[in-house]
Design an enzyme around this catalytic site. Structure first.
Site, short mmCIF file in Angstrom:
data_model
loop_
_atom_site.label_atom_id
_atom_site.label_comp_id
_atom_site.label_asym_id
_atom_site.label_seq_id
_atom_site.Cartn_x
_atom_site.Cartn_y
_atom_site.Cartn_z
N ILE A 55 0.85 -1.21 0.00
CA ILE A 55 0.00 0.00 0.00
C ILE A 55 0.88 1.25 0.00
CG2 ILE A 55 -1.87 1.22 1.19
CD1 ILE A 55 -2.62 -1.59 2.40
N ASN A 89 9.39 -6.97 4.82
CA ASN A 89 8.39 -7.65 3.98
C ASN A 89 8.25 -6.94 2.63
OD1 ASN A 89 6.46 -9.73 3.61
ND2 ASN A 89 4.81 -8.26 3.94
N LYS A 135 1.42 -8.07 9.14
CA LYS A 135 -0.02 -8.09 8.82
C LYS A 135 -0.63 -9.48 8.60
CE LYS A 135 0.69 -7.68 3.88
NZ LYS A 135 0.25 -7.19 2.59
N SER A 194 -7.52 -1.13 10.22
CA SER A 194 -8.08 -2.21 9.42
C SER A 194 -9.51 -2.50 9.85
CB SER A 194 -7.23 -3.45 9.68
OG SER A 194 -7.88 -4.60 9.22
N TYR A 252 -3.04 -9.86 15.66
CA TYR A 252 -2.88 -8.79 14.67
C TYR A 252 -3.97 -7.73 14.87
CZ TYR A 252 -3.50 -6.32 10.25
OH TYR A 252 -3.68 -5.35 9.30
N LYS A 288 -3.91 -3.60 16.24
CA LYS A 288 -4.51 -2.41 15.59
C LYS A 288 -5.42 -1.68 16.58
CE LYS A 288 -2.75 -2.78 11.46
NZ LYS A 288 -1.75 -1.83 11.01
P1 NAD Z 1 3.38 -4.67 3.51
O1 NAD Z 1 3.91 -5.78 4.36
O2 NAD Z 1 3.45 -4.81 2.04
O3 NAD Z 1 4.09 -3.28 3.91
C1 NAD Z 1 4.56 -3.04 5.21
C2 NAD Z 1 5.98 -2.48 5.07
O4 NAD Z 1 6.48 -2.19 6.38
C3 NAD Z 1 6.96 -3.46 4.43
O5 NAD Z 1 7.66 -2.80 3.38
C4 NAD Z 1 7.91 -3.83 5.57
O6 NAD Z 1 9.22 -4.10 5.11
C5 NAD Z 1 7.84 -2.59 6.44
N1 NAD Z 1 8.14 -2.83 7.85
C6 NAD Z 1 7.61 -3.77 8.68
N2 NAD Z 1 8.14 -3.64 9.91
C7 NAD Z 1 9.00 -2.59 9.86
C8 NAD Z 1 9.85 -1.97 10.83
N3 NAD Z 1 9.92 -2.42 12.09
N4 NAD Z 1 10.60 -0.92 10.44
C9 NAD Z 1 10.56 -0.46 9.16
N5 NAD Z 1 9.78 -1.01 8.20
C10 NAD Z 1 9.01 -2.06 8.56
O7 NAD Z 1 1.87 -4.42 3.99
P2 NAD Z 1 0.72 -3.56 3.32
O8 NAD Z 1 -0.29 -4.49 2.77
O9 NAD Z 1 1.30 -2.51 2.48
O10 NAD Z 1 0.08 -2.93 4.63
C11 NAD Z 1 0.46 -1.67 5.12
C12 NAD Z 1 -0.27 -1.40 6.43
O11 NAD Z 1 -1.68 -1.50 6.19
C13 NAD Z 1 0.03 -2.39 7.55
O12 NAD Z 1 0.09 -1.68 8.76
C14 NAD Z 1 -1.16 -3.32 7.54
O13 NAD Z 1 -1.41 -3.88 8.79
C15 NAD Z 1 -2.27 -2.38 7.12
N6 NAD Z 1 -3.41 -3.08 6.49
C16 NAD Z 1 -3.18 -3.88 5.41
C17 NAD Z 1 -4.25 -4.59 4.84
C18 NAD Z 1 -4.01 -5.50 3.67
O14 NAD Z 1 -4.85 -6.38 3.44
N7 NAD Z 1 -2.95 -5.36 2.89
C19 NAD Z 1 -5.55 -4.45 5.36
C20 NAD Z 1 -5.75 -3.60 6.44
C21 NAD Z 1 -4.66 -2.92 7.01
N1 UFG Z 2 -10.49 -16.91 1.11
C1 UFG Z 2 -10.62 -18.12 0.48
N2 UFG Z 2 -9.49 -18.76 0.05
C2 UFG Z 2 -8.23 -18.23 0.23
C3 UFG Z 2 -8.11 -16.99 0.88
C4 UFG Z 2 -9.26 -16.36 1.33
O1 UFG Z 2 -11.72 -18.62 0.30
O2 UFG Z 2 -7.24 -18.86 -0.17
C5 UFG Z 2 -11.71 -16.19 1.52
C6 UFG Z 2 -11.79 -15.92 3.01
O3 UFG Z 2 -12.38 -17.00 3.68
C7 UFG Z 2 -12.65 -14.65 3.01
C8 UFG Z 2 -12.23 -13.93 1.74
O4 UFG Z 2 -11.69 -14.93 0.89
O5 UFG Z 2 -14.01 -14.99 2.92
C9 UFG Z 2 -11.21 -12.84 1.96
O6 UFG Z 2 -10.09 -13.37 2.67
P1 UFG Z 2 -8.72 -12.56 2.83
O7 UFG Z 2 -7.78 -13.42 3.59
O8 UFG Z 2 -8.28 -12.06 1.51
O9 UFG Z 2 -9.16 -11.29 3.66
P2 UFG Z 2 -9.79 -11.17 5.12
O10 UFG Z 2 -11.09 -10.44 4.95
O11 UFG Z 2 -9.83 -12.44 5.83
O12 UFG Z 2 -8.71 -10.27 5.86
C10 UFG Z 2 -8.09 -9.15 5.23
C11 UFG Z 2 -6.67 -8.96 5.76
C12 UFG Z 2 -6.69 -8.59 7.20
C13 UFG Z 2 -7.57 -7.40 7.40
C14 UFG Z 2 -8.96 -7.66 6.85
C15 UFG Z 2 -9.84 -6.47 6.97
O13 UFG Z 2 -5.93 -10.14 5.60
O14 UFG Z 2 -5.39 -8.25 7.60
O15 UFG Z 2 -8.85 -8.01 5.48
O16 UFG Z 2 -9.21 -5.38 6.40
F1 UFG Z 2 -7.65 -7.12 8.71
#
Ligand code: NAD
Ligand code: UFG
Length: 344
Positions: free
Chosen positions: A12, A35, A84, A131, A155, A159
């Site tokens: 993101i 990551n 995450k 989240s 996790y 948050k």
């Molecule tokens: P991501 O893992 O791609 O990005 C996170 C970045 O943070 C990575 O580049 C990692 O190297 C860096 N990082 C982790 N720990 C660190 C540290 N201690 N110091 C410096 N850098 C560090 O994840 P993302 O999908 O881009 O998510 C970004 C944020 O959004 C996270 O806080 C995640 O919890 C939140 N979020 C993500 C999702 C999702 O589904 N992707 C949903 C809801 C919330």
């Molecule tokens: N699912 C499958 N097969 C898979 C993966 C997921 O059927 O291989 C289903 C899950 O059961 C769910 C839907 O697809 O019904 C979405 O699952 P995701 O794992 O993609 O997403 P979640 O909604 O479970 O969780 C995600 C992030 C969390 C975040 C949440 C809300 O992983 O970190 O969205 O933002 F907190």
């Protein structure tokens, strides 16, 4: 105007980097690549046509973060950095409490110190990646921001604790301007196909898993549960294009910097999509068959989760614009052009 992006090399963060540059901000990335992959920086340079400023290090290192803040004097900070993976957080909760809660404490202390000693003229301004997980198992959908919060895994707990810390900080120090963004399910990629989601291992999330099946890296999708009380029996989520999410961060920063009011908003589309609908949409975008099998429910999953996004529209003038079809087309362009992600 500099903006510091902790975790800015991640999925993101990298998309937000581009959106901020396009909006006239100068983003600076702070990341330890726990990551993510440094190749993303070259891609960002190709897309935006200018060098990227990186501060490589750990957000847990408070004195170093303070030095970074003094060096770049950001008008605002977006805190993406953290871990995450829900399953990993259950197996290794201390990692999540340490990196997510500890990382937030470290960043906030560094920001507070720099503000207190006057070495940064800007008011402390923060956008935090929260989240939809903070809603736990919602009693109904769509979800508004005043729904009760709960957690079902470490996790999500991390948050929730960070959100509470930010509320306490606002009470103690009204100068802080804080935007909490509760993302629903980010998916898709930049339309260039040069950056996207690059899971290090087997994807936990649905969308990258489905595109990996479409590209032939995995035999089939395991659909976790076919007997939910939803129209087709599979889980329903609010998938939001990462480009819309990136635009949401720009809108959040602009609102904090101009109006100075803190807020907590959902970033979602308001539209629920089932697992089978998502599979079919990727089939259409890729022109490939995506085989699936109905597997047992995944522990901790909820039947339905989608946003009421109207508060973000009202407060930030932001709303999601991309369709599910665009999300899948962009995810497919990224996946098919980079089958091994940034690892070549
Ligand atoms: P991501 O893992 O791609 O990005 C996170 C970045 O943070 C990575 O580049 C990692 O190297 C860096 N990082 C982790 N720990 C660190 C540290 N201690 N110091 C410096 N850098 C560090 O994840 P993302 O999908 O881009 O998510 C970004 C944020 O959004 C996270 O806080 C995640 O919890 C939140 N979020 C993500 C999702 C999702 O589904 N992707 C949903 C809801 C919330
Ligand atoms: N699912 C499958 N097969 C898979 C993966 C997921 O059927 O291989 C289903 C899950 O059961 C769910 C839907 O697809 O019904 C979405 O699952 P995701 O794992 O993609 O997403 P979640 O909604 O479970 O969780 C995600 C992030 C969390 C975040 C949440 C809300 O992983 O970190 O969205 O933002 F907190």
């Amino acid at each position: 105007m500099n903006i510091l992006l902790t975790g800015g090399a991640g999925y993101i963060g990298s998309h937000t980097f581009i959106a901020l540059r396009e909006a006239g901000f100068e983003p600076v990335i702070l990341d330890n690549f726990a990551n993510s992959h440094p190749v993303v920086l070259e891609r960002l340079e190709r897309i935006t046509g200018r060098p990227v400023t990186l501060e490589r290090g750990d957000v847990l290192d408070t004195p170093w973060v303070e030095a970074v803040l003094r060096r770049h004097q950001p008008a605002g900070v977006v805190h993406f950095a953290g871990d995450k993976a829900v399953g990993e957080s259950v197996a290794n909760p201390l990692k999540y409490f340490h990196n997510n809660i500890g990382g937030a404490v470290s960043l906030l202390r560094a920001m507070a110190a720099v503000f207190a000693d006057g070495s940064a003229p800007a008011l402390p301004t923060l956008v935090f990646s929260s989240s939809a997980t903070v809603y736990g198992d919602p009693a109904s959908v769509p979800i508004t921001e005043d729904f009760p919060r709960s957690h079902t895994n470490p996790y999500g707990h991390s948050k929730l604790v960070i959100e509470d810390m930010l509320s306490a900080l606002r009470v103690a120090s009204p100068a802080w301007r804080i935007g909490v963004l509760r993302y629903f399910n980010p998916a898709g990629a930049h339309p260039s196909g040069l950056i996207g989601e690059d899971p290090a291992d087997i994807p936990n999330n649905l969308m990258p898993y489905v595109t990996q099946v479409a590209v032939g890296q995995r035999p089939h999708v395991n659909v976790f549960g076919g007997d939910y009380p939803t129209p087709d029996g599979t889980g329903v989520r609010d998938y939001i294009h990462v480009q819309d999410l990136a635009a949401g961060h720009v809108a959040a920063l602009q609102a904090l910097l101009t109006k100075g009011e803190s807020f907590t908003v959902n970033l979602g589309t308001g539209r629920g999509v089932s697992v089978l609908e998502a599979v079919r949409a990727v089939e259409k975008a890729s022109g490939r068959l995506v085989p699936y099998v109905i597997a047992p429910r995944r522990a901790g999953d909820v039947a339905q989760c989608y946003a009421d996004p109207s508060l973000a529209k009202r407060l930030l003038g932001w709303e999601a614009k991309h369709t599910l079809e665009q999300m899948c087309a962009d995810a497919w362009r990224w996946q098919s052009g980079n089958p091994n992600g940034y690892r070549g």
